[in-house]
Design a protein around this motif. Structure first.
Motif, PDB file in Angstrom:
ATOM      1  N   HIS A  32       0.842  -1.191   0.000  1.00  0.00           N
ATOM      2  CA  HIS A  32       0.000   0.000   0.000  1.00  0.00           C
ATOM      3  C   HIS A  32       0.881   1.246   0.000  1.00  0.00           C
ATOM      4  CE1 HIS A  32      -3.472  -2.509   1.391  1.00  0.00           C
ATOM      5  NE2 HIS A  32      -2.514  -3.171   2.012  1.00  0.00           N
ATOM      6  N   LEU A  34       0.756   5.284   1.474  1.00  0.00           N
ATOM      7  CA  LEU A  34       0.047   6.238   2.320  1.00  0.00           C
ATOM      8  C   LEU A  34       0.834   7.543   2.352  1.00  0.00           C
ATOM      9  CD1 LEU A  34      -2.379   6.740   4.165  1.00  0.00           C
ATOM     10  CD2 LEU A  34      -0.993   5.905   6.075  1.00  0.00           C
ATOM     11  N   THR A  40      -5.294  12.196   5.802  1.00  0.00           N
ATOM     12  CA  THR A  40      -4.463  11.030   6.148  1.00  0.00           C
ATOM     13  C   THR A  40      -3.391  11.359   7.182  1.00  0.00           C
ATOM     14  OG1 THR A  40      -2.949  11.442   4.299  1.00  0.00           O
ATOM     15  CG2 THR A  40      -4.811   9.940   3.900  1.00  0.00           C
ATOM     16  N   PRO A  52      -9.563   5.350  10.717  1.00  0.00           N
ATOM     17  CA  PRO A  52      -8.378   4.906   9.968  1.00  0.00           C
ATOM     18  C   PRO A  52      -8.207   5.663   8.654  1.00  0.00           C
ATOM     19  CG  PRO A  52      -9.719   3.037  10.689  1.00  0.00           C
ATOM     20  CD  PRO A  52     -10.534   4.266  10.928  1.00  0.00           C
ATOM     21  N   LEU A  54      -6.080   4.162   6.502  1.00  0.00           N
ATOM     22  CA  LEU A  54      -5.772   3.022   5.629  1.00  0.00           C
ATOM     23  C   LEU A  54      -6.077   1.744   6.395  1.00  0.00           C
ATOM     24  CD1 LEU A  54      -4.368   1.870   3.012  1.00  0.00           C
ATOM     25  CD2 LEU A  54      -2.227   1.944   4.324  1.00  0.00           C
ATOM     26  N   ARG A  55      -6.635   0.757   5.697  1.00  0.00           N
ATOM     27  CA  ARG A  55      -6.871  -0.567   6.282  1.00  0.00           C
ATOM     28  C   ARG A  55      -6.018  -1.587   5.540  1.00  0.00           C
ATOM     29  NH1 ARG A  55     -11.560  -1.537   9.452  1.00  0.00           N
ATOM     30  NH2 ARG A  55     -12.728   0.393   9.871  1.00  0.00           N
ATOM     31  N   ILE A  56      -5.312  -2.421   6.315  1.00  0.00           N
ATOM     32  CA  ILE A  56      -4.445  -3.423   5.700  1.00  0.00           C
ATOM     33  C   ILE A  56      -4.631  -4.747   6.437  1.00  0.00           C
ATOM     34  CG2 ILE A  56      -2.765  -1.640   5.096  1.00  0.00           C
ATOM     35  CD1 ILE A  56      -0.954  -2.800   7.323  1.00  0.00           C
ATOM     36  N   VAL A  62       3.526  -1.152   3.685  1.00  0.00           N
ATOM     37  CA  VAL A  62       3.042   0.202   3.436  1.00  0.00           C
ATOM     38  C   VAL A  62       4.220   1.102   3.125  1.00  0.00           C
ATOM     39  CG1 VAL A  62       1.783   2.191   4.342  1.00  0.00           C
ATOM     40  CG2 VAL A  62       1.094  -0.122   5.019  1.00  0.00           C
ATOM     41  N   VAL A  64       5.216   4.736   3.137  1.00  0.00           N
ATOM     42  CA  VAL A  64       4.662   5.862   3.879  1.00  0.00           C
ATOM     43  C   VAL A  64       5.549   7.093   3.742  1.00  0.00           C
ATOM     44  CG1 VAL A  64       5.823   5.212   6.038  1.00  0.00           C
ATOM     45  CG2 VAL A  64       3.706   6.527   6.117  1.00  0.00           C
ATOM     46  N   GLY A 109      -1.347   8.581   9.238  1.00  0.00           N
ATOM     47  CA  GLY A 109      -2.141   7.449   9.710  1.00  0.00           C
ATOM     48  C   GLY A 109      -3.511   7.915  10.180  1.00  0.00           C
ATOM     49  N   ILE A 111      -3.121   3.610  10.598  1.00  0.00           N
ATOM     50  CA  ILE A 111      -3.215   2.394   9.793  1.00  0.00           C
ATOM     51  C   ILE A 111      -3.905   1.328  10.640  1.00  0.00           C
ATOM     52  CG2 ILE A 111      -1.921   0.581   8.614  1.00  0.00           C
ATOM     53  CD1 ILE A 111       0.306   2.698   8.168  1.00  0.00           C
TER      54      ILE A 111
END
Length: 345
Positions: A32, A34, A40, A52, A54-56, A62, A64, A109, A111
């Motif tokens: 991902h 981010l 964010t 959140p 982002l969801r993982i 990630v 970032v 975040g 996350i």
């Protein structure tokens, strides 16, 4: 060979082929990205109620990007040309007055890791850490360790040579760069409320541990569903203690992998580098923080190396270095470093 034995061999061989086939079909971890934006980033807190960004899933990576802990006006006031201020830093100023605080860090975040639940361990593998800017800054803050003696509030822009990995502090003074994220943490327990981003605690957060460079791993106890991991406070270089309250503050980019561990628990953050196991303690009192870090190392040696409490304590005295991580974040930090090389088997 009997027919029964032959059938058993064929059955076993079929199981091996099936398992190999399943392993080959296993989906690769997702990568991902981010980046910081008004939707964010979190300005100045770790909190169990933050939505959140982002969801993982456990095992995912990630990429970032984190922003320098400052604002355009301060940077320009210190002499940085306006066109060198990151666009993203200007963009996130919209949340500075709306949802800011109680701390001052710009954190990317949260996350949300799907499998993470209270009592689990979140393993954060820090695969890469790269400088996002050709500059950073250091500033003497009012909460510095000697703020009652040194009243100058000087802020200095420090140019970063990303090829030589040196920071130009002054003529004849070049600082070796070892970039790391000063703040990496999860949401604290719900009852803690909106936790100031400055003091590190059991959720990790603003550890300011300069050992957490690329190639190291941070272990954090999970306190709420999804963990809600946030990251920021990029440092190009820092001395243990961080005595004036800042390092070489800058923006960073990195790649992290998140792995959830169930069935084991820890009370405080731990870390592993290629050469050391690190336990950490945080408290408003330096003596109390030291007690935590040493007790955690004794617990590690008892659990992982099967030593008695007395033997673990003795080993800490002859082989473990106890260092001051930082003295300026409200909760001071201490980390104990155990060299892995002493274990010869």
């Amino acid at each position: 060979m009997s027919l029964s034995s032959t059938c058993k061999i064929i059955h076993a061989f079929a199981l091996v082929i099936t398992n190999l086939s399943l392993a080959q079909k296993k989906e690769p971890a997702t990568v991902h990205t981010l980046n910081p934006s008004p939707t964010t980033v979190v300005w100045g807190n770790y909190w169990s109620e933050t939505p959140p960004a982002l969801r993982i899933k456990s095992g995912d990576y990630v990429r970032v990007h984190t922003l320098i802990t400052s604002n355009p006006e301060r940077l320009e006031g210190a002499g940085l040309p306006a066109d060198q201020v990151e666009k993203e830093l200007r963009d996130v100023q919209v949340i500075a007055t709306k949802d800011r605080g109680p701390g001052g860090h710009v954190l990317t975040g949260p996350i949300y890791i799907e499998e993470a639940e209270q009592g689990d361990i979140l393993e954060v593998k820090i695969n890469t850490v790269d400088l996002a800017l050709p500059y950073g800054y250091n500033a003497i803050g009012q909460s510095g360790f000697l703020s009652d003696e040194i009243f100058d509030r000087k802020m200095q822009i420090i140019q970063l040579d990303r090829e030589k990995m040196l920071g130009h502090f002054a003529n004849g003074i070049e600082i070796p760069l070892r970039p790391f994220f000063g703040s990496m943490g999860v949401a604290p327990p719900k009852e803690a409320g909106k936790w100031n981003s400055a003091p590190p605690w059991i959720h990790a957060g603003n550890l300011d541990n300069k050992e957490l460079v690329a190639g190291t791993t941070l272990l954090i106890p999970v306190h709420v569903k999804g963990a809600l991991f946030e990251i920021g406070d990029g440092h190009a270089a820092q001395g243990n203690g961080e005595v004036d309250i800042t390092a070489i503050e800058t923006s960073l980019k990195g790649t992290l992998q998140f792995i959830v561990h169930k069935g084991k628990s820890i009370k405080w953050p731990r870390a592993e580098t290629p050469s050391h196991i690190i336990t950490m303690g945080c408290d408003r009192d330096l003596n109390a923080a030291t007690h935590i870090a040493v007790r955690e190392m004794i617990q590690y040696l008892m659990q992982e190396k099967k030593l008695s409490q007395a033997d673990a304590y003795m080993l800490c005295s002859i082989a473990v270095d106890v260092n001051i991580t930082q003295l300026v974040d409200g909760n001071v930090g201490v980390h104990a470093m155990l060299p892995k090389s002493i274990f010869v088997k």
